[in-house]
Design an enzyme around this catalytic site. Structure first.
Site, short mmCIF file in Angstrom:
data_model
loop_
_atom_site.label_atom_id
_atom_site.label_comp_id
_atom_site.label_asym_id
_atom_site.label_seq_id
_atom_site.Cartn_x
_atom_site.Cartn_y
_atom_site.Cartn_z
N SER A 23 56.44 2.07 -19.28
CA SER A 23 55.68 1.38 -20.33
C SER A 23 55.01 0.13 -19.76
O SER A 23 55.68 -0.74 -19.20
CB SER A 23 56.62 0.96 -21.46
OG SER A 23 55.98 -0.04 -22.24
N HIS A 48 52.87 4.99 -20.02
CA HIS A 48 53.13 4.79 -21.46
C HIS A 48 52.45 3.51 -21.91
O HIS A 48 52.71 2.42 -21.39
CB HIS A 48 54.65 4.69 -21.68
CG HIS A 48 55.06 4.68 -23.13
ND1 HIS A 48 55.15 5.83 -23.89
CD2 HIS A 48 55.41 3.65 -23.94
CE1 HIS A 48 55.54 5.50 -25.12
NE2 HIS A 48 55.70 4.20 -25.17
N ASP A 50 51.79 1.03 -24.92
CA ASP A 50 52.29 0.63 -26.25
C ASP A 50 51.25 -0.18 -27.00
O ASP A 50 50.94 -1.30 -26.62
CB ASP A 50 53.57 -0.21 -26.09
CG ASP A 50 54.76 0.68 -25.78
OD1 ASP A 50 55.50 0.39 -24.83
OD2 ASP A 50 54.94 1.69 -26.49
N MET A 52 50.21 -2.06 -30.37
CA MET A 52 50.85 -2.67 -31.54
C MET A 52 49.83 -3.53 -32.28
O MET A 52 49.02 -4.22 -31.65
CB MET A 52 52.03 -3.54 -31.09
CG MET A 52 53.08 -2.77 -30.32
SD MET A 52 54.40 -3.86 -29.78
CE MET A 52 55.34 -2.74 -28.74
N HIS A 81 51.19 5.28 -27.30
CA HIS A 81 52.13 5.17 -28.41
C HIS A 81 51.55 4.20 -29.45
O HIS A 81 51.56 2.99 -29.24
CB HIS A 81 53.47 4.66 -27.85
CG HIS A 81 54.53 4.48 -28.89
ND1 HIS A 81 55.72 3.83 -28.62
CD2 HIS A 81 54.59 4.85 -30.19
CE1 HIS A 81 56.47 3.82 -29.71
NE2 HIS A 81 55.81 4.43 -30.68
N MET A 83 51.70 2.14 -32.49
CA MET A 83 52.54 1.51 -33.50
C MET A 83 51.60 0.68 -34.38
O MET A 83 51.58 -0.56 -34.34
CB MET A 83 53.61 0.63 -32.82
CG MET A 83 54.67 1.48 -32.13
SD MET A 83 55.62 0.58 -30.89
CE MET A 83 54.54 0.80 -29.48
N MET A 152 62.59 6.91 -30.82
CA MET A 152 62.75 5.50 -30.49
C MET A 152 64.24 5.17 -30.44
O MET A 152 64.98 5.48 -31.37
CB MET A 152 62.10 4.62 -31.57
CG MET A 152 60.61 4.74 -31.71
SD MET A 152 59.69 4.09 -30.34
CE MET A 152 60.32 2.45 -30.16
N ASP A 190 62.50 6.50 -25.95
CA ASP A 190 61.73 5.29 -25.69
C ASP A 190 62.45 4.05 -26.23
O ASP A 190 62.59 3.88 -27.44
CB ASP A 190 60.37 5.43 -26.39
CG ASP A 190 59.47 4.24 -26.19
OD1 ASP A 190 58.40 4.19 -26.82
OD2 ASP A 190 59.84 3.34 -25.41
C1 DX5 Z 1 58.83 -0.69 -28.03
C2 DX5 Z 1 57.99 0.25 -27.17
C3 DX5 Z 1 58.74 0.74 -25.97
C4 DX5 Z 1 59.18 -0.41 -25.07
C5 DX5 Z 1 60.03 0.11 -23.94
O1 DX5 Z 1 58.25 -0.79 -29.31
O2 DX5 Z 1 57.60 1.38 -27.90
O3 DX5 Z 1 57.91 1.64 -25.23
O4 DX5 Z 1 58.04 -1.03 -24.51
O5 DX5 Z 1 60.37 -1.01 -23.18
P1 DX5 Z 1 61.89 -1.19 -22.67
O6 DX5 Z 1 62.11 -0.05 -21.70
O7 DX5 Z 1 61.89 -2.54 -22.01
O8 DX5 Z 1 62.77 -1.09 -23.88
ZN ZN Z 2 56.57 2.96 -26.70
#
Ligand code: DX5
Ligand code: ZN
Length: 233
Positions: A23, A48, A50, A52, A81, A83, A152, A190
C-alpha cells in the site's frame, strides 16, 4: 510418509503463490512515482492505492490525477481501493487514470449492481470490500459478478493500525463459499498485516496480502526483503 510430503509440498506451493500488494499509503508522499518504481523493482505483484475522501473515512489521501501521474512509473497492476462515497460519479476518472482493479465498499453506493456494471463498463476488474464489522450477507448476492473481495482487517482510514484477527473466520467462510460455488475470485486481506500474522491470513484463505507499514518500515525499509518475507512466511 509420502502423503505428508505431498501435502506439505502442495501447501508450500499454495502459500508462496500468494501475491503481495504494497500500500502506497505508507510511502513518501513527496515522491510517490519513484516509490512505485522502487516497489516494482522490489518484486511487488500489485500496487495498492488507498483513495480516501475524508467523508467515507476520516482521512484524505489522493485522487485520480495522482494515479494518472504515477501510472507511467510501473507496469504492475494498480489495485485501487476506493474508500469514498458517493463512488459512482468517480469510477470513470479512476478508470481513465490507469486503475486496473477498482474496489469499492458496498456501504458507499445506493446500488451495488450499478457500481459493479460501471466498473465493468470501463473494462476494469471489480473488487468489493468488507469492513471488519460488515457481514458477508452484504455482498453474498454479488459474488458471481466480482473478481476480488477485499477483507479489511483494520477499520479503514489509516495505515499502521493493529491487525484484527476476528475477521479471519469471515475470510474462511468466504473461501468456503467461493470454493463451493467455483467462483474465480481473489481474496485480498488489508490492514495490519505483518510477519507474525501473514501465515494465518494465508491459511484462512487470502491469496493477496496488502501491506503498508510493514513493507515500508521494517528492516530499515528494505522493500525487497519485506515483500519476500511476507510472501514466503
Ligand atoms: C487502510 C488501508 C490499508 C492500509 C494498510 O484504510 O485500506 O490499505 O493502508 O496499511 P497497513 O499495512 O500499515 O495497515
Ligand atoms: Zn487499502
Amino acid at each position: 510418509f509420502f502423503d505428508i510430503l505431498i501435502f506439505k509440498t502442495i501447501n508450500k506451493l499454495v502459500m508462496t503463490s500468494v501475491k503481495i500488494s504494497p500500500s502506497i499509503l505508507s510511502c513518501d508522499f513527496s515522491k510517490i512515482g519513484s516509490e512505485v518504481e522502487a516497489l516494482e523493482k522490489a518484486g511487488a505483484d500489485y500496487i495498492h492505492v488507498d483513495v480516501m475522501d475524508g467523508h467515507f473515512v476520516p482521512n484524505l489521501t489522493i485522487g485520480p490525477d495522482v494515479i494518472k501521474k504515477i501510472r507511467p512509473y510501473s507496469k504492475k497492476i494498480f489495485d485501487v481501493h476506493l474508500m469514498i462515497s458517493p463512488v459512482d460519479k468517480y469510477i470513470e476518472q479512476f478508470a481513465n487514470a490507469g486503475s486496473d482493479i477498482i474496489t469499492f465498499h458496498p456501504e458507499a453506493t445506493e446500488n451495488i449492481d450499478h457500481t459493479i456494471s460501471l466498473i465493468k463498463k470501463f473494462n476494469k476488474k471489480v473488487g468489493i470490500s468488507l469492513k471488519p464489522k460488515s457481514e458477508i450477507s452484504l455482498i453474498k448476492n454479488f459474488l458471481k459478478k466480482v473478481d476480488l473481495v477485499l477483507i479489511m482487517s483494520v477499520e479503514p482510514g489509516f495505515g499502521g493500525q493493529k491487525f484484527m484477527p476476528e475477521v479471519l473466520p469471515k475470510l474462511e467462510e468466504l473461501k468456503k463459499i467461493i470454493d463451493n460455488e467455483k467462483y474465480k475470485i481473489d481474496l485480498e486481506i488489508d490492514g495490519g498485516i505483518n510477519f507474525k500474522n501473514s501465515k494465518m491470513a494465508k491459511e484462512a484463505g487470502a491469496n493477496i496480502l496488502v501491506s503498508g507499514s510493514t513493507i515500508f518500515k521494517e528492516n530499515n525499509g528494505d522493500l525487497k526483503k519485506n515483500i519476500n518475507l511476507l510472501r514466503n512466511n
